[in-house]
Design a protein around this motif. Structure first.
Motif, short mmCIF file in Angstrom:
data_model
loop_
_atom_site.label_atom_id
_atom_site.label_comp_id
_atom_site.label_asym_id
_atom_site.label_seq_id
_atom_site.Cartn_x
_atom_site.Cartn_y
_atom_site.Cartn_z
N PHE A 9 28.33 69.99 111.35
CA PHE A 9 29.11 68.76 111.43
C PHE A 9 28.61 67.88 112.56
CE2 PHE A 9 31.61 72.22 109.77
CZ PHE A 9 32.14 71.68 108.62
N GLY A 10 28.90 66.61 112.46
CA GLY A 10 28.48 65.66 113.47
C GLY A 10 29.06 65.94 114.84
N VAL A 126 43.98 78.02 107.25
CA VAL A 126 43.50 79.21 107.97
C VAL A 126 42.69 78.83 109.20
CG1 VAL A 126 43.56 80.66 105.90
CG2 VAL A 126 41.44 79.46 106.49
N TYR A 127 42.30 77.56 109.31
CA TYR A 127 41.51 77.11 110.45
C TYR A 127 41.71 75.61 110.60
CZ TYR A 127 37.28 76.15 113.24
OH TYR A 127 36.39 75.75 114.21
N GLU A 128 41.95 75.17 111.84
CA GLU A 128 42.06 73.74 112.11
C GLU A 128 41.66 73.49 113.57
OE1 GLU A 128 44.90 70.06 110.76
OE2 GLU A 128 45.77 72.06 110.86
N LYS A 133 39.34 71.15 109.00
CA LYS A 133 40.49 71.87 108.45
C LYS A 133 40.02 72.70 107.26
CE LYS A 133 44.95 71.03 106.19
NZ LYS A 133 45.86 69.98 105.73
N ILE A 134 40.41 73.98 107.25
CA ILE A 134 40.04 74.87 106.15
C ILE A 134 41.29 75.53 105.60
CG2 ILE A 134 38.72 76.92 105.49
CD1 ILE A 134 36.77 76.22 107.76
N LEU A 151 37.21 73.04 102.65
CA LEU A 151 36.91 72.53 103.98
C LEU A 151 37.02 71.02 103.95
CD1 LEU A 151 33.89 73.59 106.12
CD2 LEU A 151 34.34 71.19 105.70
N GLU A 152 37.70 70.45 104.94
CA GLU A 152 37.84 69.00 105.02
C GLU A 152 37.44 68.52 106.41
OE1 GLU A 152 42.00 68.90 103.92
OE2 GLU A 152 41.46 68.19 101.92
N TRP A 153 36.66 67.45 106.43
CA TRP A 153 36.21 66.86 107.69
C TRP A 153 35.89 65.39 107.49
CZ3 TRP A 153 31.23 65.19 109.58
CH2 TRP A 153 31.20 64.96 110.96
N GLN A 154 36.53 64.53 108.26
CA GLN A 154 36.31 63.08 108.25
C GLN A 154 36.30 62.49 106.83
OE1 GLN A 154 33.02 61.81 110.68
NE2 GLN A 154 34.11 62.36 112.54
#
Length: 198
Positions: A9-10, A126-128, A133-134, A151-154
């Motif tokens: 990720f950036g 399960v992860y943030e 965020k997962i 998985l979520e990001w931006q």
């Protein structure tokens, strides 16, 4: 190599999804310093999804990782079928290796922190951390204890099914994803038909 996907990720975060047999050869070819390969998410505990854990663990420890390896993974239908049990017994099995390294190298990176979550959770977070965020949900594969991830990001989203058959959770929770990997292994009959085996 077996199942293994690396996401960068950036913000500098790097996450590994599964660490199957032979996958460390490919990860090492990327020449990423070991200090950045500290977080692994397991879809289930078959060897083709966890078989190179020893190489990541020991190689990262001696290669410059300064913190314990962290592993996120599902529970099982029984305590001895879950990720925490797997990690505990992995460390027991490699105790000789651990002890011989811990006296010469910092013992802290020789640890593994297991973050076990309920495999039955439907779209459970399960992860943030660090803007990532997962979530996970049950996968249909062999016995209970397999999961899929989103998985979520931006504003971007990725779905990793692990080994699973099409199921209601995947259809519901993978909707709108930018990219999805849905792994499965064909039946013997399907494999023979695909390869024109008689």
């Amino acid at each position: 190599a077996s199942s293994c996907f690396l996401f960068e990720f950036g913000n500098g975060e790097k996450l590994i999804f599964d660490i199957g047999s032979g996958s460390m050869r490919n990860l090492n070819a990327l020449m990423i310093p070991a200090e950045y390969l500290t977080k692994v998410f397991l879809s289930h505990l078959h060897t083709d999804h966890v078989g190179d854990l020893a190489a990541l663990w020991a190689g990262g420890w001696t290669g410059g990782r300064t913190v314990p390896l962290e592993i996120w993974g599902p529970s099982g239908s029984r305590e001895d079928m879950g990720t925490a049990y797997f990690v505990d017994h992995f460390l027991r099995a490699y105790n000789w290796d651990y002890m011989t390294r811990a006296v010469k190298v910092n013992p802290i990176p020789g640890g593994i922190v297991a973050h076990e979550f309920d495999f039955k959770g439907e779209n459970s977070v399960v992860y943030e951390e660090n803007g990532v965020k997962i979530t996970s949900w049950p996968a249909i594969h062999s016995l209970d204890g397999s999961v899929s991830y989103r998985l979520e990001w931006q504003g971007l989203s990725f779905v990793f099914g692990g080994d699973t058959r099409p199921n209601k959770w995947f259809v519901e929770f993978a909707k709108g994803a930018d990219f999805a990997i849905h792994e499965c292994f064909p039946t013997l009959e399907g494999l023979a038909r695909f390869n024109d085996w008689d």
